[in-house]
Design a protein around this motif. Structure first.
Motif, PDB file in Angstrom:
ATOM      1  N   ALA A 251      75.182  30.976  65.927  1.00  0.00           N
ATOM      2  CA  ALA A 251      73.854  31.135  66.595  1.00  0.00           C
ATOM      3  C   ALA A 251      72.824  32.273  65.609  1.00  0.00           C
ATOM      4  CB  ALA A 251      73.967  31.110  68.201  1.00  0.00           C
ATOM      5  N   SER A 252      72.830  31.927  64.428  1.00  0.00           N
ATOM      6  CA  SER A 252      71.494  32.750  64.223  1.00  0.00           C
ATOM      7  C   SER A 252      70.852  31.678  62.495  1.00  0.00           C
ATOM      8  CB  SER A 252      73.193  33.995  63.389  1.00  0.00           C
ATOM      9  OG  SER A 252      72.635  33.138  62.190  1.00  0.00           O
ATOM     10  N   ALA A 253      70.385  32.587  62.264  1.00  0.00           N
ATOM     11  CA  ALA A 253      69.097  32.171  61.179  1.00  0.00           C
ATOM     12  C   ALA A 253      68.735  33.385  60.226  1.00  0.00           C
ATOM     13  CB  ALA A 253      68.193  30.692  61.725  1.00  0.00           C
ATOM     14  N   THR A 254      68.042  33.196  59.393  1.00  0.00           N
ATOM     15  CA  THR A 254      67.112  33.911  58.266  1.00  0.00           C
ATOM     16  C   THR A 254      65.286  33.358  58.489  1.00  0.00           C
ATOM     17  OG1 THR A 254      69.015  34.023  57.081  1.00  0.00           O
ATOM     18  CG2 THR A 254      67.637  34.258  56.013  1.00  0.00           C
ATOM     19  N   LEU A 255      64.942  34.597  58.079  1.00  0.00           N
ATOM     20  CA  LEU A 255      63.908  34.242  58.159  1.00  0.00           C
ATOM     21  C   LEU A 255      63.449  35.111  56.598  1.00  0.00           C
ATOM     22  CD1 LEU A 255      61.550  34.314  61.493  1.00  0.00           C
ATOM     23  CD2 LEU A 255      60.388  35.490  59.410  1.00  0.00           C
ATOM     24  N   GLY A 256      61.999  33.889  56.525  1.00  0.00           N
ATOM     25  CA  GLY A 256      61.020  34.352  54.978  1.00  0.00           C
ATOM     26  C   GLY A 256      59.643  34.048  55.411  1.00  0.00           C
ATOM     27  N   TYR A 257      58.656  35.016  54.705  1.00  0.00           N
ATOM     28  CA  TYR A 257      57.280  34.457  54.750  1.00  0.00           C
ATOM     29  C   TYR A 257      56.123  34.724  53.461  1.00  0.00           C
ATOM     30  CZ  TYR A 257      58.037  39.509  56.669  1.00  0.00           C
ATOM     31  OH  TYR A 257      59.279  40.377  56.549  1.00  0.00           O
ATOM     32  N   TRP A 258      55.355  34.822  53.396  1.00  0.00           N
ATOM     33  CA  TRP A 258      54.142  35.627  52.742  1.00  0.00           C
ATOM     34  C   TRP A 258      53.011  34.591  53.031  1.00  0.00           C
ATOM     35  CZ3 TRP A 258      51.473  32.008  50.459  1.00  0.00           C
ATOM     36  CH2 TRP A 258      50.912  30.796  49.963  1.00  0.00           C
ATOM     37  N   VAL A 259      51.893  35.610  52.926  1.00  0.00           N
ATOM     38  CA  VAL A 259      50.822  35.804  53.271  1.00  0.00           C
ATOM     39  C   VAL A 259      49.745  35.859  52.065  1.00  0.00           C
ATOM     40  CG1 VAL A 259      50.552  35.917  55.472  1.00  0.00           C
ATOM     41  CG2 VAL A 259      49.996  37.854  54.554  1.00  0.00           C
ATOM     42  N   ALA A 260      49.283  35.412  51.758  1.00  0.00           N
ATOM     43  CA  ALA A 260      47.751  34.791  50.669  1.00  0.00           C
ATOM     44  C   ALA A 260      46.707  36.483  50.802  1.00  0.00           C
ATOM     45  CB  ALA A 260      46.533  33.668  50.576  1.00  0.00           C
TER      46      ALA A 260
END
Length: 216
Positions: free
Chosen positions: A94-103
């Motif tokens: 019951a898990s997940a991985t998170l990634g992100y970017w912003v300008a």
């Protein structure tokens, strides 16, 4: 497949990515090339040509399979970046991985921690996940500040973990479980109740990351 939701907090909006976002996405990636390149995942030996529409279709395919949630981050109605939830697993993990970017022009405005908090709360309280993980290059100061603000707990150094900008790079791993945030990540942050040293990285790991040494 459950629908990808639209999540809001103030001027920050997380909405499902669409194939028609390809032009805006490509424009931001080009405009922010030097800002993003040190943190972009790459594939060893792969063609460096970037197919934006193909990338979006791949993310949507993962969403249909139930293993991902691809979002656009918007601020005041503008395309500001992406947040992708990947490796969603149910059952005993019951898990997940998170990634992100912003300008770059949106950096420092609280947009990224708000988006991460919104996504994490959705996955905990609407999707029933137990654990969320974020892995960050040791050199990525802005991203490290995000986990510090939100109180993601430091779990360890992963050696040569992800291929980024042409080589295998070390990453610091941070995580939260739902039991740690019964009131929600966003509410805990807004209320100033984040544990002060949760995201602290031990000096031994910082040194090892700088030197590229293998830990015993």
């Amino acid at each position: 497949m459950a629908a990808i939701p639209t999540l809001r907090e103030g001027d920050t909006v997380l909405r499902p990515i669409r194939v028609r976002d390809a032009r805006a996405l490509e424009r931001e990636l080009i405009a922010n090339r030097s800002w993003l390149r040190p943190w972009e995942a790459t594939s060893p030996g792969a063609n460096l040509a970037w197919d934006t529409r193909g990338s979006i279709r791949g993310l949507l395919q993962q969403a249909r399979a139930g293993s991902g949630l691809p979002f656009v981050i918007e601020c005041d109605g503008e395309f500001a970046g992406q947040l992708n939830v990947s490796q969603i697993t149910y059952g005993s993990l019951a898990s997940a991985t998170l990634g992100y970017w912003v300008a770059e022009r949106f950096a420092g405005r609280g947009l990224t921690p708000t988006a991460v908090a919104l996504a994490t709360d959705h996955l905990f309280f609407s999707r029933g996940l137990h654990r969320m993980e974020i892995c960050i290059r040791p050199e990525n100061g802005p991203s490290l500040r995000v986990v510090e603000k939100l109180g993601f707990r430091y779990e360890g150094l992963r050696r040569r973990y992800i291929h980024i900008d042409g080589d295998w790079r070390d990453h610091f791993c941070f995580a939260l479980t739902v039991e740690e945030v019964p009131v929600g990540v966003l509410h805990r942050w807004r209320q100033g109740r984040v544990p002060e040293h949760a995201a602290h990285v031990p000096e031994v790991d910082r040194i090892a990351a700088r030197r590229g040494l293998r830990l015993p």
